[in-house]
Motif scaffolding. Structure first.
Motif, mmCIF file in Angstrom:
data_model
loop_
_atom_site.group_PDB
_atom_site.id
_atom_site.type_symbol
_atom_site.label_atom_id
_atom_site.label_comp_id
_atom_site.label_asym_id
_atom_site.label_seq_id
_atom_site.Cartn_x
_atom_site.Cartn_y
_atom_site.Cartn_z
ATOM 1 N N PRO A 278 -4.148 6.061 2.373
ATOM 2 C CA PRO A 278 -3.758 4.913 1.437
ATOM 3 C C PRO A 278 -4.192 5.661 0.014
ATOM 4 C CG PRO A 278 -4.888 3.761 3.139
ATOM 5 C CD PRO A 278 -4.834 5.190 3.666
ATOM 6 N N ARG B 291 0.880 5.254 1.117
ATOM 7 C CA ARG B 291 0.208 6.051 1.683
ATOM 8 C C ARG B 291 0.682 7.411 1.506
ATOM 9 N NH1 ARG B 291 -2.466 2.797 5.704
ATOM 10 N NH2 ARG B 291 -2.964 4.469 6.942
ATOM 11 N N THR C 52 0.645 -1.112 0.045
ATOM 12 C CA THR C 52 0.043 0.017 -0.222
ATOM 13 C C THR C 52 0.693 1.213 0.034
ATOM 14 O OG1 THR C 52 -1.954 -0.996 1.075
ATOM 15 C CG2 THR C 52 -1.765 1.316 1.290
ATOM 16 N N ARG D 156 -2.697 0.907 -4.280
ATOM 17 C CA ARG D 156 -2.164 -0.711 -3.616
ATOM 18 C C ARG D 156 -1.755 -1.457 -4.851
ATOM 19 N NH1 ARG D 156 -6.637 -1.786 -0.914
ATOM 20 N NH2 ARG D 156 -7.626 -2.969 -2.302
#
Length: 315
Positions: free
Chosen positions: A52, A47, A45, A55
């Motif tokens: 987030p 961020r 993921t 992904r």
């Protein structure tokens, strides 16, 4: 005794206050900038400032081959909880997020379908690089393109470079795919509908509101080659999104675009030959925006900025 108790209570309060201040400061530092959060064997993921934004799905499970036969990049909504790209399911489930494939991958005269994935699998083996900073993040996934029987056809280094951008930008990511021929001479082939680097929105979009924008009035992706960019605007869950895919000037010539399907899958394809142990590098930038498409002039300026960047140039 009461004075001592009061002093102790005072010292405790001060210590607690300092501790909470330290925790708040540490939390703000942890939430500042890009971070990469790995769930080993499943996904990585990306961020930004604690939320987030994308992904990378890289799980591979022979027991769930139809769901895990290729790694791809999901783009997440403004809350960071739901993908706005398609996963393993829905309409044409082999179209997943930002992905790469070829329906007619020829290796030493034999043809393999690594688009619909009836002829093989793409398997993430490891991450060979990961970096995260305040304004950018990057990682490189080592991916094997294998025939159904396990024969290695291509080794890929798939790199994603994320950049911070102000709203309405949600995600700005460079995709660099280097394909090395390890199973013999290769022809990377197919057609604009079934090969190349593509973007696929979630299957739940409103097909009646899907539109495409090209650099000039009259541009026809079925006819005109080497368009520098294409932009898709679509509506999903009553929210409008615009995705601009940009073609690097150093990519091989004769790029053809697929950019007309109402379900929103679009992307760039170029046929190329790769000699045994040689390699092919493809470079694109994806800009995902909240809202309607900017003007052509703005989209052109975005491409020009990309065209002069290191990520768009062979080094």
């Amino acid at each position: 005794m009461s004075l001592l108790s009061n002093a102790c209570r005072g010292a405790t309060a001060v210590a607690l206050s300092l501790f909470l201040a330290w925790c708040t400061h540490s939390h703000s530092l942890a939430d500042d900038g890009f971070q990469l959060q790995d769930a080993p064997g499943q996904s990585l993921t990306v961020r930004l400032d604690g939320k987030p934004v994308a992904r990378y799905e890289y799980a591979f499970d022979p027991e769930r081959l139809d769901q895990t036969n290729k790694p791809f990049l999901h783009i997440l909504d403004a809350t960071g909880t739901m993908p706005i790209t398609n996963g393993a399911g829905g309409y044409f489930p082999h179209h997943r997020g930002i992905f790469i494939g070829a329906s007619r991958l020829t290796v030493d005269g034999r043809s393999f379908n690594l688009w619909g994935m009836s002829g093989g699998v793409q398997v993430h083996r490891r991450f060979v690089a990961q970096q995260a900073a305040a304004d950018s993040a990057s990682f490189t996934s080592e991916v094997e393109w294998n025939a159904t029987g396990g024969e290695r056809l291509l080794d890929e280094q798939r790199t994603f470079i994320f950049h911070r951008r102000p709203a309405p930008a949600m995600v700005l990511v460079d995709v660099i795919s280097t394909l090395k021929a390890v199973g013999g001479d290769v022809i990377f082939d197919g057609d604009p509908e079934h090969a190349g680097v593509h973007y696929r929105p979630a299957t739940e979009l409103d097909k009646t509101q899907t539109t495409y924008l090209f650099p000039r009035d009259g541009d026809d992706p079925r006819r005109d080659k080497d368009l520098p960019w294409v932009a898709l605007t679509h509506v999903l869950a009553d929210k409008t999104y615009t995705v601009q895919q940009m073609n690097a000037p150093d990519n091989p010539r004769d790029t053809i675009w697929s950019a007309y399907r109402d379900y929103g899958r679009f992307g760039a394809f170029v046929k190329a030959e790769i000699k045994q142990n040689g390699s092919l590098t493809l470079r694109y930038r994806f800009s995902v925006l909240a809202g309607a498409a900017p003007s052509r002039d703005e989209l052109q300026r975005a491409w020009e900025q990309y065209a002069h960047s290191d990520a768009a140039r062979a080094r």
